[in-house]
Design an enzyme around this catalytic site. Structure first.
Site, short mmCIF file in Angstrom:
data_model
loop_
_atom_site.label_atom_id
_atom_site.label_comp_id
_atom_site.label_asym_id
_atom_site.label_seq_id
_atom_site.Cartn_x
_atom_site.Cartn_y
_atom_site.Cartn_z
CB VAL A 46 -1.61 -0.94 0.80
CG1 VAL A 46 -0.14 -1.11 1.16
CG2 VAL A 46 -2.03 0.51 0.96
CB CYS A 47 -2.93 -6.16 -0.13
SG CYS A 47 -3.57 -5.83 1.53
#
Length: 187
Positions: A46-47
């Site tokens: 997700v980062c």
């Protein structure tokens, strides 16, 4: 205790920005609006989507006089390696701060102690170094740079227009509210 309207605590860290290693302290957050954007770790899932989204909107933040500092508990060396190997991260022009000692993550109360990682925390800091917005989400929930940009605009508006507040979904140029006795019960 809420961090809203508290001053950013002292810190000193190494960061990666524009191909260089630089030192960042709490003093760098003063004198302008800043976003401190915590994320769990480099080379994850997700980062990079969040950091790329911020990179895609970085020019808009800069037009508002806002500097962005992404922070994870990785080192500045890891940030450089990630920048050099990922097309999404290569877009980043803002400062990527390393927090391997966890001091900054503790200061902003986002450290997941047993994991040694930071929660997804977004903090908007005013030019006096005081936190005006706090948003923390669970690890699997990505954030939206456009919504953060909207919140920054609202915070800047409220700061420059004492006595006015921004209602839900407020967008730049829309009507604000002036709280008063006459307004009670009429919304």
């Amino acid at each position: 205790m809420s961090l809203i309207n508290t001053e950013v605590k002292p810190f000193k860290a190494q960061a990666f920005k524009a191909g260089q290693f630089v030192e960042v302290t709490e003093a760098d957050l003063k004198g302008k609006w800043s976003v401190v954007f915590f994320y769990p770790a480099d080379f994850t899932f997700v980062c990079p989507t969040e950091l790329e989204d911020l990179a895609d909107h970085y020019a808009e933040f800069q037009k508002l006089g806002v500097e962005i500092y992404s922070v994870s508990t990785d080192t500045h060396f890891s940030h450089k390696a990630w920048h050099d190997t990922s097309d999404a991260i290569r877009k980043i022009g803002y400062t990527m701060v390393g927090d391997p000692t966890h001091a900054i993550s503790r200061n902003f109360e986002v450290l997941i102690e047993d994991a040694g990682l930071a929660d997804r925390g977004s903090f908007v800091v005013d030019p006096q170094g005081k936190i005006q917005i706090v948003e923390i989400t669970a690890g699997g929930i990505g954030r939206d740079a456009k919504e953060l940009l909207r919140k920054v605009k609202a915070a800047q508006y409220v700061a420059s227009h004492p006595g006015e507040v921004c209602p839900a979904k407020w967008q730049e140029g829309e009507k604000t509210l002036a709280p008063s006795l006459d307004l009670v019960g009429k919304i």
